[in-house]
Design a protein around this motif. Structure first.
Motif, PDB file in Angstrom:
ATOM      1  N   GLY A 121      -6.724  -2.329   6.443  1.00 20.59           N
ATOM      2  CA  GLY A 121      -5.849  -2.773   7.528  1.00 20.59           C
ATOM      3  C   GLY A 121      -4.478  -2.137   7.451  1.00 20.59           C
ATOM      4  O   GLY A 121      -3.916  -1.705   8.466  1.00 20.59           O
ATOM      5  N   ALA A 122      -3.933  -2.054   6.230  1.00 16.02           N
ATOM      6  CA  ALA A 122      -2.572  -1.525   6.053  1.00 16.02           C
ATOM      7  C   ALA A 122      -2.499  -0.028   6.324  1.00 16.02           C
ATOM      8  O   ALA A 122      -1.541   0.450   6.934  1.00 16.02           O
ATOM      9  N   ILE A 123      -3.509   0.720   5.880  1.00 14.02           N
ATOM     10  CA  ILE A 123      -3.423   2.182   5.992  1.00 14.02           C
ATOM     11  C   ILE A 123      -3.438   2.623   7.454  1.00 14.02           C
ATOM     12  O   ILE A 123      -2.795   3.610   7.827  1.00 14.02           O
ATOM     13  N   LYS A 124      -4.155   1.874   8.296  1.00 10.66           N
ATOM     14  CA  LYS A 124      -4.169   2.220   9.727  1.00 10.66           C
ATOM     15  C   LYS A 124      -2.757   2.113  10.309  1.00 10.66           C
ATOM     16  O   LYS A 124      -2.294   3.002  11.028  1.00 10.66           O
ATOM     17  N   GLY A 125      -2.058   1.025   9.970  1.00 10.96           N
ATOM     18  CA  GLY A 125      -0.695   0.854  10.461  1.00 10.96           C
ATOM     19  C   GLY A 125       0.250   1.909   9.910  1.00 10.96           C
ATOM     20  O   GLY A 125       1.104   2.434  10.636  1.00 10.96           O
ATOM     21  N   LEU A 126       0.098   2.250   8.634  1.00  3.95           N
ATOM     22  CA  LEU A 126       0.972   3.250   8.011  1.00  3.95           C
ATOM     23  C   LEU A 126       0.751   4.639   8.607  1.00  3.95           C
ATOM     24  O   LEU A 126       1.702   5.402   8.803  1.00  3.95           O
TER      25      LEU A 126
ATOM     26  N   PHE B 240       4.281   6.702   8.440  1.00  2.00           N
ATOM     27  CA  PHE B 240       4.830   6.498   7.097  1.00  2.00           C
ATOM     28  C   PHE B 240       4.005   7.308   6.084  1.00  2.00           C
ATOM     29  O   PHE B 240       4.520   7.750   5.067  1.00  2.00           O
ATOM     30  N   VAL B 241       2.739   7.462   6.396  1.00  2.00           N
ATOM     31  CA  VAL B 241       1.801   8.131   5.496  1.00  2.00           C
ATOM     32  C   VAL B 241       1.038   9.184   6.290  1.00  2.00           C
ATOM     33  O   VAL B 241       0.796   9.022   7.490  1.00  2.00           O
ATOM     34  N   THR B 242       0.683  10.259   5.623  1.00  4.66           N
ATOM     35  CA  THR B 242      -0.149  11.285   6.248  1.00  4.66           C
ATOM     36  C   THR B 242      -1.417  11.455   5.419  1.00  4.66           C
ATOM     37  O   THR B 242      -1.424  11.169   4.212  1.00  4.66           O
ATOM     38  N   CYS B 243      -2.478  11.904   6.056  1.00  7.21           N
ATOM     39  CA  CYS B 243      -3.739  12.112   5.338  1.00  7.21           C
ATOM     40  C   CYS B 243      -4.283  13.486   5.680  1.00  7.21           C
ATOM     41  O   CYS B 243      -4.509  13.802   6.853  1.00  7.21           O
ATOM     42  N   GLU B 244      -4.459  14.317   4.671  1.00  6.73           N
ATOM     43  CA  GLU B 244      -5.056  15.630   4.840  1.00  6.73           C
ATOM     44  C   GLU B 244      -6.176  15.786   3.820  1.00  6.73           C
ATOM     45  O   GLU B 244      -5.954  15.636   2.609  1.00  6.73           O
ATOM     46  N   LEU B 245      -7.383  16.076   4.317  1.00  5.59           N
ATOM     47  CA  LEU B 245      -8.545  16.296   3.457  1.00  5.59           C
ATOM     48  C   LEU B 245      -8.750  15.145   2.463  1.00  5.59           C
ATOM     49  O   LEU B 245      -9.004  15.348   1.278  1.00  5.59           O
ATOM     50  N   GLY B 246      -8.610  13.912   2.964  1.00  3.98           N
ATOM     51  CA  GLY B 246      -8.859  12.729   2.151  1.00  3.98           C
ATOM     52  C   GLY B 246      -7.755  12.383   1.164  1.00  3.98           C
ATOM     53  O   GLY B 246      -7.917  11.491   0.337  1.00  3.98           O
ATOM     54  N   GLU B 247      -6.614  13.056   1.284  1.00  2.00           N
ATOM     55  CA  GLU B 247      -5.497  12.829   0.359  1.00  2.00           C
ATOM     56  C   GLU B 247      -4.336  12.176   1.118  1.00  2.00           C
ATOM     57  O   GLU B 247      -3.836  12.740   2.088  1.00  2.00           O
ATOM     58  N   TYR B 248      -3.924  10.992   0.651  1.00  2.00           N
ATOM     59  CA  TYR B 248      -2.856  10.242   1.309  1.00  2.00           C
ATOM     60  C   TYR B 248      -1.533  10.490   0.588  1.00  2.00           C
ATOM     61  O   TYR B 248      -1.464  10.466  -0.639  1.00  2.00           O
ATOM     62  N   ARG B 249      -0.486  10.730   1.387  1.00  2.07           N
ATOM     63  CA  ARG B 249       0.848  10.961   0.824  1.00  2.07           C
ATOM     64  C   ARG B 249       1.878  10.282   1.710  1.00  2.07           C
ATOM     65  O   ARG B 249       1.656  10.105   2.910  1.00  2.07           O
ATOM     66  N   VAL B 250       3.030   9.945   1.130  1.00  6.03           N
ATOM     67  CA  VAL B 250       4.163   9.492   1.952  1.00  6.03           C
ATOM     68  C   VAL B 250       4.594  10.682   2.793  1.00  6.03           C
ATOM     69  O   VAL B 250       4.794  11.779   2.274  1.00  6.03           O
ATOM     70  N   TYR B 251       4.690  10.470   4.101  1.00  2.00           N
ATOM     71  CA  TYR B 251       4.931  11.592   5.010  1.00  2.00           C
ATOM     72  C   TYR B 251       6.293  12.254   4.774  1.00  2.00           C
ATOM     73  O   TYR B 251       6.412  13.472   4.678  1.00  2.00           O
ATOM     74  N   ASP B 252       7.361  11.448   4.673  1.00  2.00           N
ATOM     75  CA  ASP B 252       8.724  11.962   4.542  1.00  2.00           C
ATOM     76  C   ASP B 252       9.053  12.105   3.055  1.00  2.00           C
ATOM     77  O   ASP B 252       9.132  11.120   2.324  1.00  2.00           O
ATOM     78  N   LYS B 253       9.248  13.341   2.605  1.00  2.00           N
ATOM     79  CA  LYS B 253       9.486  13.591   1.189  1.00  2.00           C
ATOM     80  C   LYS B 253      10.781  12.934   0.699  1.00  2.00           C
ATOM     81  O   LYS B 253      10.845  12.416  -0.419  1.00  2.00           O
TER      82      LYS B 253
ATOM     83  N   VAL C  43       0.836  -1.204   0.000  1.00  2.00           N
ATOM     84  CA  VAL C  43       0.000   0.000   0.000  1.00  2.00           C
ATOM     85  C   VAL C  43       0.872   1.256   0.000  1.00  2.00           C
ATOM     86  O   VAL C  43       0.568   2.242  -0.691  1.00  2.00           O
ATOM     87  N   LEU C  44       1.969   1.219   0.745  1.00  2.00           N
ATOM     88  CA  LEU C  44       2.908   2.354   0.757  1.00  2.00           C
ATOM     89  C   LEU C  44       3.443   2.625  -0.651  1.00  2.00           C
ATOM     90  O   LEU C  44       3.484   3.779  -1.107  1.00  2.00           O
ATOM     91  N   MET C  45       3.840   1.569  -1.350  1.00  2.00           N
ATOM     92  CA  MET C  45       4.365   1.720  -2.708  1.00  2.00           C
ATOM     93  C   MET C  45       3.291   2.259  -3.659  1.00  2.00           C
ATOM     94  O   MET C  45       3.572   3.080  -4.533  1.00  2.00           O
ATOM     95  N   ALA C  46       2.055   1.807  -3.478  1.00  2.00           N
ATOM     96  CA  ALA C  46       0.958   2.276  -4.330  1.00  2.00           C
ATOM     97  C   ALA C  46       0.721   3.769  -4.122  1.00  2.00           C
ATOM     98  O   ALA C  46       0.560   4.532  -5.082  1.00  2.00           O
ATOM     99  N   ILE C  47       0.715   4.206  -2.863  1.00  2.00           N
ATOM    100  CA  ILE C  47       0.526   5.633  -2.553  1.00  2.00           C
ATOM    101  C   ILE C  47       1.692   6.444  -3.108  1.00  2.00           C
ATOM    102  O   ILE C  47       1.509   7.535  -3.651  1.00  2.00           O
TER     103      ILE C  47
END
Length: 375
Positions: free
Chosen positions: A341-346, A351-364, A310-314
């Protein structure tokens, strides 16, 4: 004496190395010296802590207040919160002399036997977490000190939103009650997760509702940042083109920490009487990624397979929306249950952040490193 690299990547040095934030500094300073608590909200690495430290170094605050910086990002419960709060206050008082920290220690009846002293006679917070057996009582003692201190106190609590995840259900109400009755201290609640901070401070059902002024921090203007970087290059008889700074700024969307990190590297790469040009940006980023390679390899190795997928997909999407939609699932050969299940752990591991329904890898930098793996 060798000249300091002016692009600071960790902590606060002085106003000379602090870029802009003139209006924000005036506003935050005005709020706290006029008796307001403040919720300061922005994504991580945009410079909240630096702004708070800059405010704490203003003459009207530095000369009249005790200031404390508390980071509760890694805390998981009330006991750990109290531990970090006590440690932060003691560390903040050490430089103020014996009279200042003596009063604090005299208030900590529940911990007095656990405090030790170093060879210079200064108190040392080398307690074990288990020494705080009754966190509620120790919290009472800490607030009793704040109320009795011989100067007004300013307490900054970083990543304040984590208190909403504590297993104890009454933490917000307990803190709100203490803070409401502690007229000798004002608080800055800094937080990086907008939706959680919003719920804490703007929901009528929550104890902190309408108890603070709310400030949002935005990226520094690109042209102001450009002038700041050029000024520090010129001070060392170096040059940097505007095009170079603009590329860094746009690449990292104005986020302070990344710009500082790349500018630090570009400054190192540029000799006196030399001009730093845009072609050096990719080299600087490659150098940074090579330093982080071991860390990122270890992080990726430790991730469970589904979280890794899921991280790689995002990462491929860059800004992923509707991650349980049939299109997303089909594109990356995932199932809705595995993504949920995966997104909760991320999210929990940042590893991932979510703002206004948009998921991104947290660390650029991590995102760029992952993209290089996917090539």
């Amino acid at each position: 004496m060798e000249k300091i690299n002016p692009f600071i990547t960790n902590g606060y040095v002085s106003a000379e190395y602090f870029c802009d934030r003139i209006a924000e500094t005036e506003m935050l300073t005005r709020y706290v010296v006029n008796g307001n608590n403040v919720a300061l909200i922005s994504p991580r690495r945009l410079g909240k802590t630096g702004l708070i430290e800059h405010c704490f170094h203003q003459k009207c605050i530095k000369d009249k207040y005790y200031t404390f910086l508390i980071d509760i990002y890694a805390t998981k419960n009330l006991q750990e919160f109290v531990f970090e709060l006590g440690k932060g206050i003691l560390n903040g008082l050490k430089s103020q002399g014996r009279k200042a920290w003596d009063l604090f220690l005299s208030c900590l009846s529940s911990l007095r036997t656990s405090i030790s002293f170093d060879f210079a006679g200064s108190p040392s917070w080398n307690l074990e977490m288990g020494d705080i057996k009754t966190p509620g009582i120790t919290l009472d003692e800490i607030f009793y000190y704040l109320a009795q201190a011989d100067k007004p106190c300013l307490v900054s609590i970083d990543e304040f939103q984590v208190i909403a995840k504590y297993p104890e259900k009454n933490v917000e109400a307990m803190l709100r009650t203490h803070i409401q009755h502690c007229t000798n201290a004002k608080f800055i609640y800094a937080g990086s997760q907008r939706h959680m901070m919003g719920e804490i401070f703007t929901s009528p059902a929550r104890p902190f509702y309408q108890s603070t002024a709310v400030m949002e921090l935005h990226p520094i203007d690109m042209q102001i940042y450009t002038e700041f970087i050029k000024k520090h290059f010129l001070a060392s008889k170096k040059n940097i083109t505007e095009e170079t700074v603009h590329k860094v700024y746009k690449y990292f969307e104005g986020v302070t920490w990344y710009i500082q990190f790349v500018a630090n590297s570009l400054y190192t790469m540029t000799a006196a009487n030399e001009t730093c040009t845009v072609d050096k940006v990719d080299v600087a980023i490659e150098n940074i990624l090579s330093q982080l390679n071991f860390t990122y390899s270890s992080l990726l190795y430790q991730l469970p397979p589904k979280q890794k997928e899921v991280l790689m997909a995002i990462c491929k999407e860059e800004k992923a929306k509707e991650i349980t939609s049939s299109k997303f699932l089909r594109t990356y050969k995932l199932t809705a249950s595995s993504v949920q299940g995966a997104i909760k752990g991320l999210l929990d591991k940042d590893f991932v952040t979510c703002e206004l329904g948009e998921y991104r890898v947290y660390d650029k930098f991590f995102e760029i490193w992952l993209m290089n793996l996917l090539k």
